[in-house]
Design a protein around this motif. Structure first.
Motif, PDB file in Angstrom:
ATOM      1  N   VAL A  33      -7.524   3.451   2.395  1.00  0.00           N
ATOM      2  CA  VAL A  33      -6.497   2.688   2.224  1.00  0.00           C
ATOM      3  C   VAL A  33      -5.794   2.749   3.492  1.00  0.00           C
ATOM      4  O   VAL A  33      -5.369   3.796   4.014  1.00  0.00           O
ATOM      5  CB  VAL A  33      -5.500   3.069   1.254  1.00  0.00           C
ATOM      6  CG1 VAL A  33      -4.211   2.217   1.322  1.00  0.00           C
ATOM      7  CG2 VAL A  33      -6.308   2.842  -0.111  1.00  0.00           C
ATOM      8  N   ARG A  59      -0.128   3.923  -2.249  1.00  0.00           N
ATOM      9  CA  ARG A  59      -1.440   4.457  -1.943  1.00  0.00           C
ATOM     10  C   ARG A  59      -2.204   4.896  -0.718  1.00  0.00           C
ATOM     11  O   ARG A  59      -3.070   4.980  -0.447  1.00  0.00           O
ATOM     12  CB  ARG A  59      -2.495   3.270  -2.436  1.00  0.00           C
ATOM     13  CG  ARG A  59      -2.144   2.734  -3.860  1.00  0.00           C
ATOM     14  CD  ARG A  59      -2.977   1.416  -4.140  1.00  0.00           C
ATOM     15  NE  ARG A  59      -2.923   0.273  -3.368  1.00  0.00           N
ATOM     16  CZ  ARG A  59      -3.638  -0.400  -2.393  1.00  0.00           C
ATOM     17  NH1 ARG A  59      -4.950   0.102  -2.289  1.00  0.00           N
ATOM     18  NH2 ARG A  59      -3.213  -1.423  -1.766  1.00  0.00           N
ATOM     19  N   ILE A 113       0.905  -1.349  -0.248  1.00  0.00           N
ATOM     20  CA  ILE A 113       0.094  -0.027  -0.075  1.00  0.00           C
ATOM     21  C   ILE A 113       0.759   1.227   0.111  1.00  0.00           C
ATOM     22  O   ILE A 113       0.185   2.219   0.132  1.00  0.00           O
ATOM     23  CB  ILE A 113      -0.961   0.075   1.153  1.00  0.00           C
ATOM     24  CG1 ILE A 113      -0.376  -0.121   2.474  1.00  0.00           C
ATOM     25  CG2 ILE A 113      -2.012  -1.126   1.169  1.00  0.00           C
ATOM     26  CD1 ILE A 113      -1.111   0.605   3.775  1.00  0.00           C
TER      27      ILE A 113
END
Length: 361
Positions: free
Chosen positions: A318, A312, A309
């Motif tokens: 997220v 992001r 991740i």
């Protein structure tokens, strides 16, 4: 006439550039270098202007061929990749990869050499992508939140009406579930829309007062096993901004760091967060050049952002933590962007660094 003084006056504007710029004679000898050149090489202008440009590079032959071609008017401009030497005694002895642009000026009597650090160019490209993605995502989430908000009110109202007609306690428990979940989603939607609803309250902001407020809040919530270190440049000036937004932005990042340090706090007792402020000069943010900017580092010694991740983490919803809403960093980025700034993140196991840049007057 003092030619050095005349040249310096003519090329003063180059000192405002972040890229390294040198003006050269046809034989490669230096007439002028800008402030960025001095800063990167750590040498005064006089020292740089005593030599030839080819002495600065690991492989001068390739540059000389290109330089001679521009001088001979075979090309008006030429580009190449090169390695810039570090001066003796520099902190790093590794050559600096640069993109070199060689251009004729003054009707071919002089040559302009511009060097762009490859790492700097990569960072600017990454920053542009991040800002573009943030704008698109923010608009998408705002529109989606508005579309969700209206049906939610209808669902909650219908559940309340249905509950009034139900005699069975067991069945009323189901309507309570509907109402509770509708309220939870409503709260989520409100958080997504919050940055666009709240007016921007502008006043003079001292960044260290912001950091001290955040530090006090974090230490009150995590009193054991965590040290929050200060490393402040107290000479930084105040700037116009929304103090509450800045507190919330920094608090979201520091709070995430403290939660990520759970193992170190509880087991080892050596969890550490560092709040560091510095002044950065000639900074480019969102394609805009600023003479001076605040650079705030929030660094922790936690496990790092999960690799899957990392690219992001500023996207809504997220999260690298179970139970996390995934909105804290999104809101932080939004608040900092409202101050014409940007947040970037570098992370590896044992060290995560969030860097906030905000233009200063």
């Amino acid at each position: 006439m003092n030619l050095t003084r005349t040249h310096a006056h003519a090329f003063d504007a180059f000192d405002h550039l972040a890229t390294m710029v040198a003006v050269l004679r046809r034989d490669g000898r230096c007439v002028y270098v800008n402030a960025a050149f001095e800063s990167v090489l750590g040498l005064p202008r006089r020292a740089l202007q005593r030599g030839r440009v080819f002495d600065w590079f690991v492989d001068p032959a390739t540059l000389k061929v290109t330089f001679d071609a521009v001088v001979a008017n075979e090309f008006a401009t030429a580009r190449l990749e090169a390695l810039l030497r570090r001066p003796p005694g520099a902190a790093s002895t590794e050559p600096l990869p640069v993109h070199a642009i060689v251009t004729q000026i003054d009707h071919g009597e002089q040559v302009l050499l511009e060097l762009v650090e490859i790492e700097q160019q990569t960072r600017q490209d990454r920053e542009t992508r991040t800002l573009d993605q943030a704008r698109i995502t923010k608009e998408l989430i705002r529109n989606l939140a508005h579309e969700i908000k209206n049906p939610l009110g209808g669902i909650r109202g219908a559940a309340q009406l249905l509950e009034m007609d139900l005699e069975s306690k067991a069945l009323r428990e189901y309507t309570q579930v509907i109402i509770h979940e509708a309220d939870r989603l409503q709260a989520l939607v409100d958080r997504l829309l919050a940055p666009h609803r709240r007016p921007h309250m502008v006043s003079d902001v001292n960044i260290h007062e912001v950091l001290e407020r955040v530090r006090a809040l974090i230490l009150a919530e995590f009193p054991k096993g965590l040290v929050v270190q200060r490393d402040y440049d107290t000479s930084l000036p105040e700037f116009r901004g929304d103090g509450e937004q800045l507190i919330q932005a920094v608090l979201n990042i520091v709070h995430n760091a403290a939660q990520a340090l759970a193992t170190r706090r509880q087991d080892d007792g050596d969890a550490r967060i560092v709040l560091r402020t510095r002044a950065a000069r000639q900074v480019t943010i969102e394609r805009q050049r600023y003479r001076l900017a605040l650079e705030l580092h929030i660094e922790d010694n936690g496990p790092g952002v999960p690799p899957e991740i990392r690219d992001r983490i500023f996207f809504p919803l997220v999260s690298g933590r179970d139970g996390g809403s995934g909105l804290g960093l999104t809101l932080a980025q939004d608040f900092i962007q409202q101050h014409h700034g940007l947040i970037e993140c570098e992370s590896e196991p044992g060290c995560t660094l969030f860097k906030i840049q905000i233009p200063l007057p």
